[in-house]
Scaffold this motif. Structure first.
Motif, PDB file in Angstrom:
ATOM      1  N   LEU A  43       0.823  -1.202   0.000  1.00  0.00           N
ATOM      2  CA  LEU A  43       0.000   0.000   0.000  1.00  0.00           C
ATOM      3  C   LEU A  43       0.864   1.262   0.000  1.00  0.00           C
ATOM      4  N   MET A  44       1.917   1.259   0.796  1.00  0.00           N
ATOM      5  CA  MET A  44       2.807   2.426   0.828  1.00  0.00           C
ATOM      6  C   MET A  44       3.461   2.647  -0.528  1.00  0.00           C
ATOM      7  N   GLN A  45       3.852   1.568  -1.208  1.00  0.00           N
ATOM      8  CA  GLN A  45       4.460   1.705  -2.529  1.00  0.00           C
ATOM      9  C   GLN A  45       3.464   2.291  -3.529  1.00  0.00           C
ATOM     10  N   ILE A  46       2.217   1.832  -3.465  1.00  0.00           N
ATOM     11  CA  ILE A  46       1.186   2.349  -4.366  1.00  0.00           C
ATOM     12  C   ILE A  46       0.936   3.826  -4.090  1.00  0.00           C
ATOM     13  N   LEU A  47       0.813   4.178  -2.803  1.00  0.00           N
ATOM     14  CA  LEU A  47       0.597   5.582  -2.455  1.00  0.00           C
ATOM     15  C   LEU A  47       1.760   6.458  -2.922  1.00  0.00           C
TER      16      LEU A  47
END
Length: 80
Positions: A43-47
């Motif tokens: 999720l952090m990578q996508i954000l």
């Protein structure tokens, strides 16, 4: 004497089952924790990609929020 032997046998069996359940619960908790960590990283990578932000900045914010929510959870549950 026979009753005592039966009681001891039942106690040993229950203790063994309890230890097996405890090991299963710990294993499940560890797996859940690992999956949550992986999902958080994804999720952090996508954000970071979507918002053109630094991954380290997002990670620091997530760590801060986790610490804050954990502290709140502990305070709420320590009252009981």
């Amino acid at each position: 004497m026979n009753d005592q032997f039966e009681n001891d046998k039942i106690k040993a069996d229950l203790l063994g089952r309890s230890m097996d359940m405890n090991a299963t619960l710990i294993s499940s908790a560890a797996s859940t924790h690992a999956y949550n960590k992986i999902n958080n990283l994804l999720l952090m990578q996508i954000l970071a990609k979507l918002e053109n932000r630094d991954l380290e900045e997002i990670r620091n914010n997530v760590d801060r929020y986790l610490a804050q929510f954990s502290e709140e959870f502990i305070k709420m549950n320590s009252q009981f």
